[in-house]
Design an enzyme around this catalytic site. Sequence first.
Site, short mmCIF file in Angstrom:
data_model
loop_
_atom_site.label_atom_id
_atom_site.label_comp_id
_atom_site.label_asym_id
_atom_site.label_seq_id
_atom_site.Cartn_x
_atom_site.Cartn_y
_atom_site.Cartn_z
N ILE A 10 -45.33 -28.28 22.58
CA ILE A 10 -44.40 -27.54 21.74
C ILE A 10 -44.22 -28.38 20.49
O ILE A 10 -44.03 -29.61 20.56
CB ILE A 10 -43.05 -27.27 22.44
CG1 ILE A 10 -42.07 -26.57 21.48
CG2 ILE A 10 -42.43 -28.54 23.02
CD1 ILE A 10 -40.76 -26.14 22.13
N SER A 11 -44.33 -27.78 19.34
CA SER A 11 -44.29 -28.51 18.07
C SER A 11 -42.95 -29.20 17.86
O SER A 11 -41.93 -28.84 18.46
CB SER A 11 -44.57 -27.56 16.90
OG SER A 11 -45.87 -27.04 16.96
#
Length: 320
Positions: free
Chosen positions: A154-155
């Site tokens: 997840i960024s």
Amino acid sequence: MHSTSHSVIAWGCRYRAPIKLSFSYLTPRHLHRRTRELSLPTVAVFSTSTISSGCRLPNRHFTGNSLFSRMEIMRRTVLSHLISMLFYVSKQRIWTGGGINKNNEMLDHLQRYGVIKSKKTAEVMKSIDRALFVPEGASPYVDSPVQIGYNATISAPHMHATCLELLQNNLKPGMHALDVGSGTGYLTACFAVMVGPQGRAVGVEHIPELVDSSIVNIQKSAAAQLLKEGILSMHAGDGRLGWPQFAPYDAIHVGAAASEIPEALIEQLKPGGRLVIPVGNIFQDLKVVDKNMDGSLSVRSETSVRYVPLTSREAQLRGE
């Protein structure tokens, strides 16, 4: 923390400042804002003609007519990319403090660092708690990408905020949005809240297990009702092919780096729509692609980034 002093020569412009051997992640567009606080050098992303500091390389010096000119351009281009990469090989974060334990505190930092500028982005990130979309045991509010399994991440929060800022005008109520490589479902949920009950938000992820877990995450969030009503939907599939069922899209976001922009995504982008996608292999740029009303494209680079590759399910599971 030890530091040493280096001189950086970039296209004829000299910068001299201490480079810390352990440093926070900064995108080039944020460097000039935080140089004083973080004691980082001012570094720009360069082209063969223009330097973001305002220095310009005279074209007559590099006409390409001599072997030296071509080699010098290549050498300096590689050097500028390597300088930019210094700021992406660390932990990819704007701040490193571990004391942030609330969603609102994370948003305060993003606003303080100038990543969140609009009220619209702040509101949606406040309504969708990042902690619901990060694996148990991870620090949800530290500005760093987080492993979510299957060689996916997840960024970092600042990248989500950056993409929401870039797409906000294409995420108005009633619009259609596509999130390719939807992962834990966080950004897709944000899209759904922004386009509202009259719109459509679609997430595509080629790992079925991640699709299943993203649905569970969304069911705990402020986007749960939109998921229940079918306004928000999550699908297992090859995101490089888009999701034609609900095309055309006003906004398309891609959460992994493509070697080139997939043609299917261009085709599914609505005239007047915008695509935000990381492009590149070793060196990656976040590209902003606007489809004009006549179908032509306008493409620009927003910043240098580091994403996992946009590839097949099998290649991703092999870590390629």
